[in-house]
Every structure is written in structure tokens, then in C-alpha cells.
Design an enzyme around this catalytic site. Sequence first.
Site, mmCIF file in Angstrom:
data_model
loop_
_atom_site.group_PDB
_atom_site.id
_atom_site.type_symbol
_atom_site.label_atom_id
_atom_site.label_comp_id
_atom_site.label_asym_id
_atom_site.label_seq_id
_atom_site.Cartn_x
_atom_site.Cartn_y
_atom_site.Cartn_z
ATOM 1 N N TYR A 64 -4.123 -2.158 -19.867
ATOM 2 C CA TYR A 64 -3.647 -0.941 -19.472
ATOM 3 C C TYR A 64 -4.155 0.015 -20.741
ATOM 4 O O TYR A 64 -4.738 1.139 -20.110
ATOM 5 C CB TYR A 64 -2.315 -0.884 -18.962
ATOM 6 C CG TYR A 64 -1.813 0.314 -18.447
ATOM 7 C CD1 TYR A 64 -2.190 1.204 -17.443
ATOM 8 C CD2 TYR A 64 -0.786 1.104 -19.409
ATOM 9 C CE1 TYR A 64 -1.939 2.429 -17.162
ATOM 10 C CE2 TYR A 64 -0.557 2.222 -19.083
ATOM 11 C CZ TYR A 64 -0.903 3.088 -17.854
ATOM 12 O OH TYR A 64 -0.666 4.237 -17.817
ATOM 13 N N ASN A 111 -12.033 -4.903 -11.575
ATOM 14 C CA ASN A 111 -12.407 -4.341 -12.785
ATOM 15 C C ASN A 111 -13.582 -5.289 -13.356
ATOM 16 O O ASN A 111 -13.575 -6.295 -13.475
ATOM 17 C CB ASN A 111 -11.346 -4.019 -13.874
ATOM 18 C CG ASN A 111 -11.163 -5.129 -14.832
ATOM 19 O OD1 ASN A 111 -11.971 -5.054 -15.867
ATOM 20 N ND2 ASN A 111 -10.146 -5.805 -14.803
ATOM 21 N N PHE A 113 -14.620 -3.735 -16.670
ATOM 22 C CA PHE A 113 -14.851 -2.749 -17.887
ATOM 23 C C PHE A 113 -15.754 -3.160 -18.846
ATOM 24 O O PHE A 113 -16.488 -2.345 -19.514
ATOM 25 C CB PHE A 113 -13.125 -2.588 -18.419
ATOM 26 C CG PHE A 113 -12.613 -1.435 -17.646
ATOM 27 C CD1 PHE A 113 -12.864 0.040 -17.566
ATOM 28 C CD2 PHE A 113 -11.459 -2.006 -16.954
ATOM 29 C CE1 PHE A 113 -12.370 0.726 -16.775
ATOM 30 C CE2 PHE A 113 -10.868 -0.729 -16.356
ATOM 31 C CZ PHE A 113 -11.161 0.318 -16.224
ATOM 32 N N PHE A 115 -14.659 -4.812 -22.041
ATOM 33 C CA PHE A 115 -14.085 -4.509 -23.389
ATOM 34 C C PHE A 115 -14.465 -3.400 -24.001
ATOM 35 O O PHE A 115 -14.771 -2.964 -24.921
ATOM 36 C CB PHE A 115 -14.511 -5.674 -24.329
ATOM 37 C CG PHE A 115 -13.904 -7.134 -24.284
ATOM 38 C CD1 PHE A 115 -12.740 -7.310 -23.479
ATOM 39 C CD2 PHE A 115 -14.383 -8.215 -24.783
ATOM 40 C CE1 PHE A 115 -12.063 -8.461 -23.138
ATOM 41 C CE2 PHE A 115 -13.818 -9.405 -24.615
ATOM 42 C CZ PHE A 115 -12.667 -9.449 -23.838
ATOM 43 N N SER A 173 -12.101 -13.147 -20.081
ATOM 44 C CA SER A 173 -12.531 -12.236 -19.412
ATOM 45 C C SER A 173 -13.997 -12.531 -18.840
ATOM 46 O O SER A 173 -14.962 -13.133 -19.433
ATOM 47 C CB SER A 173 -12.686 -10.983 -20.272
ATOM 48 O OG SER A 173 -13.396 -9.890 -19.642
ATOM 49 N N ASN A 175 -15.953 -10.151 -17.881
ATOM 50 C CA ASN A 175 -16.659 -9.207 -17.877
ATOM 51 C C ASN A 175 -17.654 -8.968 -18.912
ATOM 52 O O ASN A 175 -18.465 -8.015 -19.163
ATOM 53 C CB ASN A 175 -15.919 -7.796 -17.724
ATOM 54 C CG ASN A 175 -15.086 -7.885 -16.395
ATOM 55 O OD1 ASN A 175 -15.709 -8.101 -15.185
ATOM 56 N ND2 ASN A 175 -13.959 -7.573 -16.440
ATOM 57 N N THR A 176 -17.608 -10.037 -19.619
ATOM 58 C CA THR A 176 -18.524 -9.989 -20.866
ATOM 59 C C THR A 176 -19.316 -11.408 -20.732
ATOM 60 O O THR A 176 -18.859 -12.536 -20.546
ATOM 61 C CB THR A 176 -17.965 -10.260 -22.350
ATOM 62 O OG1 THR A 176 -17.061 -8.870 -22.731
ATOM 63 C CG2 THR A 176 -18.767 -10.336 -23.530
ATOM 64 N N LYS A 211 -5.591 -16.840 -24.110
ATOM 65 C CA LYS A 211 -5.457 -16.230 -22.825
ATOM 66 C C LYS A 211 -6.721 -17.073 -21.919
ATOM 67 O O LYS A 211 -7.708 -17.007 -22.252
ATOM 68 C CB LYS A 211 -5.522 -14.688 -22.666
ATOM 69 C CG LYS A 211 -5.310 -14.063 -21.191
ATOM 70 C CD LYS A 211 -5.010 -12.745 -21.244
ATOM 71 C CE LYS A 211 -4.538 -12.392 -19.715
ATOM 72 N NZ LYS A 211 -4.515 -11.036 -19.781
ATOM 73 N N ASN A 240 -5.902 -14.861 -16.944
ATOM 74 C CA ASN A 240 -6.500 -13.691 -16.915
ATOM 75 C C ASN A 240 -7.044 -13.600 -15.186
ATOM 76 O O ASN A 240 -6.476 -14.088 -14.354
ATOM 77 C CB ASN A 240 -7.880 -13.812 -17.462
ATOM 78 C CG ASN A 240 -8.331 -12.275 -18.268
ATOM 79 O OD1 ASN A 240 -8.117 -11.249 -17.655
ATOM 80 N ND2 ASN A 240 -8.650 -12.328 -19.414
ATOM 81 N N THR A 241 -7.937 -12.549 -14.994
ATOM 82 C CA THR A 241 -8.395 -12.302 -13.634
ATOM 83 C C THR A 241 -9.411 -13.253 -13.080
ATOM 84 O O THR A 241 -9.709 -14.262 -13.914
ATOM 85 C CB THR A 241 -9.020 -10.956 -13.643
ATOM 86 O OG1 THR A 241 -10.408 -11.034 -14.483
ATOM 87 C CG2 THR A 241 -8.463 -9.617 -14.110
#
Length: 354
Positions: A64, A111, A113, A115, A173, A175-176, A211, A240-241
Site C-alpha cells: 500500500y 496488480n 506494479f 516493485f 511477487s 510481477n518480477t 513471504k 502473496n497474490t
Amino acid sequence: MTLVEKLGLAALHRLDPERAHDLSIMALSAGLVPLAGSPVTSDRLRTNLAGLDLPNPIGLAAGYDKNAKAVGPLMRAGFGFIELGAATPRPQPGNPKPRLFRLNEDRAIINRFGFNNEGAQALALRLAARPQGIPVGLNIGANKDSADRAADFAAVVEIAGASVDFLTVNVSSPNTEKLRDLQGAAALSALLRGVLEARDRLPLRRPVFLKIAPDLADGEIADIAGVALESGVDGIIATNTTLSREGIASPYSEQAGGLSGHPLFERSTVVLAKLYRATNAAIPIIGVGGISSVEDAWEKIRAGASAVQIYSAIIYHGFSLVTQMAEALDMRLRKENITLADLRGSGAAAWSQR
């Protein structure tokens, strides 16, 4: 939810999701968001998490406030602890926009994003200047273009570790690219060794959490449990997601990225329970994923969580949800005449079989 909060959320939901997110951080920093002021607490709610004294077990999940720009206000939002970031050694812009999507039909968020953050040094300076209060942690990651991602995690510990109360190693994550490959037993063991060695060089010892993703097979969960026990990591954050889109009704379901919110609840809780049993309850676990009510928090603790974190639910219900959940949890514990310790893990066997 107050009328002011209701109107504010309605206005934000008329905007592009990332623009709304940025404006909410600005509003918090400017003192425009109604906040609890202090966390709800009692003898029933107070708990110790890996040496951290929490006034209540309800925390803010990372993602957030990525750049610690509203750390002071967030400490007054009613949480028992908060986690900021993720931070990487060097600043990076993240993935191209648009990269944040509201799935209103599913009470979910996607999302990608990647990082995006201002770098560990900028966050360290802000975090060092924060007021006294609840425990504050930092989620740590690797730069996308790094030649040695494992070394990046240790570098963030060296730069920012002394400015926070705990650190979370984020290898989950989606997203990487290829970041989740670091969850393999050998790679994870080596990475954690470097992080813990960096942690041990800090002036004061900081708990280190790991995580993990929800998209893990049973064998992978067992491997992570073994590495966590062997490494001496202080706790696990599950989860995580997810990359799964099972049961999603929104037209945004085909968007790439990690999905959070209500649809994640069951799978993340199953993973939590399996970890709790695989580690023989020897490592505290923080439950994350799909929590939007006291009933959800209750089930996470029954599955084995020592504490919980929320994020997506705030987008739909506002910060008043934090105090409501803490008060309801306290009332239910009192009504059933049990402690958090009594509740913790009492439903792990059943959850792990789902």
C-alpha cells in the site's frame, strides 16, 4: 464506516485505480483521512510475534505505502503493526501503466506494479524519522535488472534494516520475471543465508520473515517449511497474490499480474494451514489473503496464524475496517472465553485437508 469515509471511497472509485491509490496516500499524509488514532487493544488482543509486541494481531500488508510516505498516519490507523515497501536497492519505475485493476464484482484487485519504489536509501531515511509506536516493517525485493538478485535482498537489509522493526523477504511477487524461482529449496536457502548474515551485522537484531506464494504444490510447501526451519528465519507470511483466475467474473480477469482480495482467501488459508503443520507450529505465521471481516481473521488464526494482514479490503471498506475487526475479534474471544493462543491452529487439520 463514517459518511466522510464513504464519500471519500466513492470519489476514489470513480478514478483510475493507480491515481486513486496515489491520492489516498496524499490524503493520509495531509491528515484528511479519519483515523482511529490508537490501536484497539486488550489482554486478549496483545500478542508477541517473533519478539515484536503487538497491541493487536491485525496488520497492514506490504504494497500500500511503497515509499513510506504516510508511515506516521498509518501508525495511527488502528493496526497492531504495519509493513511498507517493497524496497529494492536502487530506485525503479516498475512495469508500464496501466498496472492496477479493481475487480468490483469479485471484491478483488489485480496488480502488476513490479516493485516500483524510490530505492532503499530513500525509504530508510523516512522510516528512521517515523514516530514511536507500533512495530513497522519493510518488505524487501530485488531490482528487475539485477545480475545477482539474492545479493539485492542482503543489500536492502544493509541499507534500511536498522530503520525498521522487522524485514520481509519477498520472493513471491509474480510481477518480477523469474523472482518466484527463488522459492526453490537450494536458491531459497542461499538467499536467506545472505539476508540473515546481513541482519546479524545490524546494530540491533531484527526479525526476518519470508513471504511465500499461494501457488505452491504440497511438495514445495514442505520444502519451504524445511528451509525455514533450517535457516532460522523468524516467521513466514502466507501468502502473496495469486496467478490463478479460477472463479473470477470480472472482465479484467485476463489482465496479467497478481490477484488479491476475496477470491484468494481459501487457497491462501489452505497453504497457511499446511505450513503450520509442516513446521510443527515452530515458526510464527502471518496470514494474508482475502481477509475482509473478523470471520476471515478468525479462520486465518484457526488455520495457524499468529497475526494477520489486510490490504485489498481497505480499498473497498476503508480504514475504519481495522478498528471494527479488532473490536469484533476482542468481543468474540471474550464471548468464547478463549485466548489467541487457544484459537491458533485449532482448525489447521481441517483447513489443510481442503
